[in-house]
Design a protein around this motif. Structure first.
Motif, mmCIF file in Angstrom:
data_model
loop_
_atom_site.group_PDB
_atom_site.id
_atom_site.type_symbol
_atom_site.label_atom_id
_atom_site.label_comp_id
_atom_site.label_asym_id
_atom_site.label_seq_id
_atom_site.Cartn_x
_atom_site.Cartn_y
_atom_site.Cartn_z
ATOM 1 N N ALA A 69 56.474 29.689 34.735
ATOM 2 C CA ALA A 69 56.270 30.323 36.057
ATOM 3 C C ALA A 69 55.226 30.405 36.883
ATOM 4 C CB ALA A 69 56.599 32.037 35.543
ATOM 5 N N THR A 70 53.947 29.977 36.320
ATOM 6 C CA THR A 70 52.727 29.802 36.976
ATOM 7 C C THR A 70 52.857 28.807 37.821
ATOM 8 O OG1 THR A 70 51.676 31.074 35.287
ATOM 9 C CG2 THR A 70 50.290 29.808 36.702
ATOM 10 N N PRO A 71 52.464 28.790 39.310
ATOM 11 C CA PRO A 71 52.777 27.815 39.984
ATOM 12 C C PRO A 71 51.445 26.770 39.869
ATOM 13 C CG PRO A 71 52.271 29.718 41.418
ATOM 14 C CD PRO A 71 52.634 30.211 39.807
ATOM 15 N N VAL A 72 51.086 25.761 40.236
ATOM 16 C CA VAL A 72 50.092 24.718 40.104
ATOM 17 C C VAL A 72 49.056 25.316 40.966
ATOM 18 C CG1 VAL A 72 48.936 22.391 40.656
ATOM 19 C CG2 VAL A 72 51.165 22.582 39.157
ATOM 20 N N SER A 73 49.393 26.066 42.219
ATOM 21 C CA SER A 73 48.363 26.453 43.120
ATOM 22 C C SER A 73 47.596 27.447 42.911
ATOM 23 C CB SER A 73 49.155 26.844 44.462
ATOM 24 O OG SER A 73 49.973 28.090 44.103
ATOM 25 N N GLU A 74 47.820 27.999 41.541
ATOM 26 C CA GLU A 74 47.029 29.333 41.111
ATOM 27 C C GLU A 74 46.059 28.472 40.102
ATOM 28 O OE1 GLU A 74 48.880 32.680 38.801
ATOM 29 O OE2 GLU A 74 50.535 32.837 40.217
#
Length: 145
Positions: A69-74
């Protein structure tokens, strides 16, 4: 002097990347399947970041975030340091050492041409040292006399 262009010419042409909206899981699978430790983050054909296995471990797995669920952008390092094809490998090494990084994207006219890793630089140093050793051995032996 050996340049970044010389280095990337001797590597496979595939550049592994994900979008900033892709999940960490997708990034990790891409790294695992291609045996690389970092991949570029490219949105609309523009480099926007870089993400490494270490980033994923420290920023996602240790805090127990969900990699699905964690996007790469984070997690990515936004606006990473880059070099041009004309930079020498000595310049690349200096950047990596002083900035404590292991990968440098090679960019020309806002287009990603490749990635240089610390391993690429070490390989180049070993090749140069091997050439110097052969030269010295030939010199010492007297050019076949």
């Amino acid at each position: 002097m050996t340049t970044a262009q010389d280095c990337i010419q001797n590597k496979p042409k595939t550049i592994y990347s994900v979008r900033s909206t892709d999940t960490i899981e997708k990034a990790l699978v891409l790294m695992r399947d291609n045996r690389v430790r970092a991949i570029l983050v490219v949105d609309n054909d523009r480099l926007v970041g870089i993400v490494s296995q270490g980033d994923c471990a420290i920023k996602v797995l240790l805090p127990k975030k969900d990699p699905q669920a964690t996007p790469v952008s984070e997690v990515m390092t936004a606006n990473p340091l880059t070099v041009t094809p004309k930079n020498t490998l000595d310049e690349c090494m200096a950047i990596m050492v002083h900035k404590h990084i292991r990968h440098l994207p090679v960019i020309e006219n806002n287009i990603v041409k490749g990635v240089i890793s610390i391993g690429d630089l070490v390989k180049n140093i070993i090749e140069i040292q091997g050439s110097h050793i052969k030269f010295l051995e030939t010199y010492i032996k007297g050019h076949g006399s």
